[in-house]
Scaffold this motif. Sequence first.
Motif, PDB file in Angstrom:
ATOM      1  N   ALA A 185       0.840  -1.195   0.000  1.00 24.52           N
ATOM      2  CA  ALA A 185       0.000   0.000   0.000  1.00 24.52           C
ATOM      3  C   ALA A 185       0.874   1.243   0.000  1.00 24.52           C
ATOM      4  CB  ALA A 185      -0.894  -0.003   1.232  1.00 24.52           C
ATOM      5  N   ILE A 186       0.399   2.284  -0.596  1.00 26.59           N
ATOM      6  CA  ILE A 186       1.094   3.562  -0.571  1.00 26.59           C
ATOM      7  C   ILE A 186       0.388   4.431   0.455  1.00 26.59           C
ATOM      8  CG2 ILE A 186       1.635   5.653  -1.868  1.00 26.59           C
ATOM      9  CD1 ILE A 186       1.721   3.884  -4.372  1.00 26.59           C
ATOM     10  N   ASN A 187       1.115   4.857   1.463  1.00 26.30           N
ATOM     11  CA  ASN A 187       0.566   5.694   2.509  1.00 26.30           C
ATOM     12  C   ASN A 187       1.312   7.017   2.527  1.00 26.30           C
ATOM     13  OD1 ASN A 187      -1.300   3.742   3.628  1.00 26.30           O
ATOM     14  ND2 ASN A 187       0.512   2.647   4.293  1.00 26.30           N
ATOM     15  N   PRO A 188       0.705   8.070   2.064  1.00 25.58           N
ATOM     16  CA  PRO A 188       1.376   9.368   2.077  1.00 25.58           C
ATOM     17  C   PRO A 188       1.684   9.805   3.507  1.00 25.58           C
ATOM     18  CG  PRO A 188      -0.784   9.495   1.004  1.00 25.58           C
ATOM     19  CD  PRO A 188      -0.640   8.127   1.540  1.00 25.58           C
ATOM     20  N   TYR A 189       2.856  10.404   3.667  1.00 24.35           N
ATOM     21  CA  TYR A 189       3.286  10.881   4.977  1.00 24.35           C
ATOM     22  C   TYR A 189       3.630  12.356   4.847  1.00 24.35           C
ATOM     23  CZ  TYR A 189       5.075  10.353   9.692  1.00 24.35           C
ATOM     24  OH  TYR A 189       5.242  10.422  11.054  1.00 24.35           O
ATOM     25  N   LEU A 190       2.969  13.154   5.630  1.00 24.91           N
ATOM     26  CA  LEU A 190       3.120  14.597   5.537  1.00 24.91           C
ATOM     27  C   LEU A 190       3.845  15.140   6.761  1.00 24.91           C
ATOM     28  CD1 LEU A 190      -0.553  15.351   4.461  1.00 24.91           C
ATOM     29  CD2 LEU A 190       1.420  14.905   2.990  1.00 24.91           C
ATOM     30  N   MET A 191       4.767  16.056   6.539  1.00 28.19           N
ATOM     31  CA  MET A 191       5.514  16.687   7.624  1.00 28.19           C
ATOM     32  C   MET A 191       5.097  18.155   7.741  1.00 28.19           C
ATOM     33  SD  MET A 191       7.675  14.471   8.959  1.00 28.19           S
ATOM     34  CE  MET A 191       8.850  15.551   9.766  1.00 28.19           C
ATOM     35  N   PHE A 192       4.948  18.605   8.990  1.00 22.04           N
ATOM     36  CA  PHE A 192       4.533  19.976   9.266  1.00 22.04           C
ATOM     37  C   PHE A 192       5.482  20.609  10.273  1.00 22.04           C
ATOM     38  CE2 PHE A 192       0.855  17.559   7.987  1.00 22.04           C
ATOM     39  CZ  PHE A 192       0.197  18.398   7.110  1.00 22.04           C
ATOM     40  N   ASN A 193       5.374  21.926  10.427  1.00 20.29           N
ATOM     41  CA  ASN A 193       6.190  22.680  11.381  1.00 20.29           C
ATOM     42  C   ASN A 193       5.312  23.222  12.507  1.00 20.29           C
ATOM     43  OD1 ASN A 193       8.637  22.353   9.942  1.00 20.29           O
ATOM     44  ND2 ASN A 193       8.010  23.949   8.527  1.00 20.29           N
ATOM     45  N   GLY A 194       4.607  22.316  13.172  1.00 21.22           N
ATOM     46  CA  GLY A 194       3.768  22.724  14.287  1.00 21.22           C
ATOM     47  C   GLY A 194       2.287  22.805  13.979  1.00 21.22           C
ATOM     48  N   THR A 195       1.888  22.520  12.743  1.00 23.07           N
ATOM     49  CA  THR A 195       0.472  22.590  12.371  1.00 23.07           C
ATOM     50  C   THR A 195      -0.125  21.228  12.031  1.00 23.07           C
ATOM     51  OG1 THR A 195       1.008  23.060  10.060  1.00 23.07           O
ATOM     52  CG2 THR A 195       0.636  24.973  11.522  1.00 23.07           C
ATOM     53  N   CYS A 196       0.592  20.152  12.346  1.00 18.47           N
ATOM     54  CA  CYS A 196       0.113  18.809  12.003  1.00 18.47           C
ATOM     55  C   CYS A 196      -1.253  18.516  12.616  1.00 18.47           C
ATOM     56  CB  CYS A 196       1.131  17.758  12.444  1.00 18.47           C
ATOM     57  SG  CYS A 196       0.682  16.071  11.993  1.00 18.47           S
ATOM     58  N   MET A 253      -0.686   9.597   6.883  1.00 17.99           N
ATOM     59  CA  MET A 253       0.112   9.709   8.095  1.00 17.99           C
ATOM     60  C   MET A 253       0.841  11.044   8.118  1.00 17.99           C
ATOM     61  SD  MET A 253       1.673   5.872   8.391  1.00 17.99           S
ATOM     62  CE  MET A 253       2.174   5.754   6.672  1.00 17.99           C
ATOM     63  N   GLY A 254       1.187  11.494   9.308  1.00 16.86           N
ATOM     64  CA  GLY A 254       1.906  12.752   9.385  1.00 16.86           C
ATOM     65  C   GLY A 254       2.552  12.962  10.732  1.00 16.86           C
ATOM     66  N   SER A 255       3.377  14.004  10.789  1.00 15.66           N
ATOM     67  CA  SER A 255       4.009  14.416  12.036  1.00 15.66           C
ATOM     68  C   SER A 255       4.504  15.844  11.878  1.00 15.66           C
ATOM     69  CB  SER A 255       5.177  13.494  12.396  1.00 15.66           C
ATOM     70  OG  SER A 255       6.226  13.622  11.471  1.00 15.66           O
ATOM     71  N   ASP A 256       4.833  16.438  13.019  1.00 18.24           N
ATOM     72  CA  ASP A 256       5.507  17.726  13.026  1.00 18.24           C
ATOM     73  C   ASP A 256       7.003  17.476  13.053  1.00 18.24           C
ATOM     74  OD1 ASP A 256       3.480  19.791  13.124  1.00 18.24           O
ATOM     75  OD2 ASP A 256       2.954  19.043  15.122  1.00 18.24           O
ATOM     76  N   SER A 257       7.747  18.437  12.565  1.00 17.65           N
ATOM     77  CA  SER A 257       9.201  18.330  12.655  1.00 17.65           C
ATOM     78  C   SER A 257       9.617  18.371  14.124  1.00 17.65           C
ATOM     79  CB  SER A 257       9.852  19.479  11.888  1.00 17.65           C
ATOM     80  OG  SER A 257       9.434  20.724  12.429  1.00 17.65           O
ATOM     81  N   HIS A 258      10.736  17.746  14.401  1.00 17.77           N
ATOM     82  CA  HIS A 258      11.289  17.734  15.756  1.00 17.77           C
ATOM     83  C   HIS A 258      12.332  18.843  15.837  1.00 17.77           C
ATOM     84  CE1 HIS A 258      13.430  16.444  19.327  1.00 17.77           C
ATOM     85  NE2 HIS A 258      12.408  15.646  19.595  1.00 17.77           N
ATOM     86  N   PRO A 259      12.334  19.611  16.924  1.00 16.90           N
ATOM     87  CA  PRO A 259      13.307  20.709  17.048  1.00 16.90           C
ATOM     88  C   PRO A 259      14.759  20.276  16.854  1.00 16.90           C
ATOM     89  CG  PRO A 259      11.708  20.806  18.824  1.00 16.90           C
ATOM     90  CD  PRO A 259      11.454  19.515  18.074  1.00 16.90           C
ATOM     91  N   ARG A 260      15.066  19.046  17.178  1.00 17.35           N
ATOM     92  CA  ARG A 260      16.425  18.530  17.012  1.00 17.35           C
ATOM     93  C   ARG A 260      16.858  18.600  15.547  1.00 17.35           C
ATOM     94  NH1 ARG A 260      15.966  12.869  18.005  1.00 17.35           N
ATOM     95  NH2 ARG A 260      15.188  13.515  20.030  1.00 17.35           N
ATOM     96  N   TYR A 261      15.914  18.472  14.638  1.00 21.43           N
ATOM     97  CA  TYR A 261      16.239  18.433  13.207  1.00 21.43           C
ATOM     98  C   TYR A 261      15.854  19.711  12.480  1.00 21.43           C
ATOM     99  CZ  TYR A 261      16.537  13.568  14.536  1.00 21.43           C
ATOM    100  OH  TYR A 261      16.851  12.397  15.172  1.00 21.43           O
ATOM    101  N   GLY A 262      15.148  20.617  13.137  1.00 19.55           N
ATOM    102  CA  GLY A 262      14.742  21.867  12.497  1.00 19.55           C
ATOM    103  C   GLY A 262      13.470  21.710  11.682  1.00 19.55           C
ATOM    104  N   ASP A 263      12.980  22.835  11.212  1.00 17.56           N
ATOM    105  CA  ASP A 263      11.748  22.844  10.430  1.00 17.56           C
ATOM    106  C   ASP A 263      11.949  22.207   9.062  1.00 17.56           C
ATOM    107  OD1 ASP A 263      10.317  24.083  12.434  1.00 17.56           O
ATOM    108  OD2 ASP A 263      10.380  26.072  11.523  1.00 17.56           O
ATOM    109  N   VAL A 264      10.873  21.686   8.519  1.00 14.29           N
ATOM    110  CA  VAL A 264      10.897  21.137   7.166  1.00 14.29           C
ATOM    111  C   VAL A 264      10.478  22.218   6.191  1.00 14.29           C
ATOM    112  CG1 VAL A 264      10.463  18.751   7.877  1.00 14.29           C
ATOM    113  CG2 VAL A 264       8.535  20.240   7.379  1.00 14.29           C
ATOM    114  N   GLY A 265      10.975  22.119   4.972  1.00 12.11           N
ATOM    115  CA  GLY A 265      10.584  23.047   3.908  1.00 12.11           C
ATOM    116  C   GLY A 265       9.527  22.407   3.032  1.00 12.11           C
TER     117      GLY A 265
END
Length: 146
Positions: free
Chosen positions: A3-14, A67-79
């Motif tokens: 299955a293809i499950n899209p995974y989205l990354m956010f900067n605090g708005t997930c 699926m999704g998550s917010d960026s972790h401060p350890r790695y910085g924001d995603v573009g």
Amino acid sequence: MAAINPYLMFNGTCEAAFLFYKSVFGGDFPYIGKYKDAPAEEGEVLSEEALNRIMHVSLPIGNTILMGSDSHPRYGDVGFGDNFSISINTESREEADKIFNGLSAGGKVEMAMDDTFWGSYFGMFKDKFGVNWMVSFDKNQPMGEF
């Protein structure tokens, strides 16, 4: 079959994004976890905002899981870029319109829902969170019979 499950990354708005998606598609989150629910790295101190960011969330939509998550401060924001889209194939024009209108609210329509030369009822937009979507209803017209 995989299955293809899209995974989205956010900067605090997930969380806001996934609550919005849930309002359009319905269903429930089988899992939603925040960084405060995970064991901390030794010596790592996170702000309250960072602790409340989403570590992982999933939302079943038909046979796919968004699926999704917010960026972790350890790695910085995603573009965010225009390097991905989520394509949704519907079972009717009415369903296509409902999903298109729901998800495009507050966003930017790139191509309004319309009949295409390839035989689909199709539209594209960027939602209010910057995610690209394509919605289509395939009328099962054989190629060449536009």
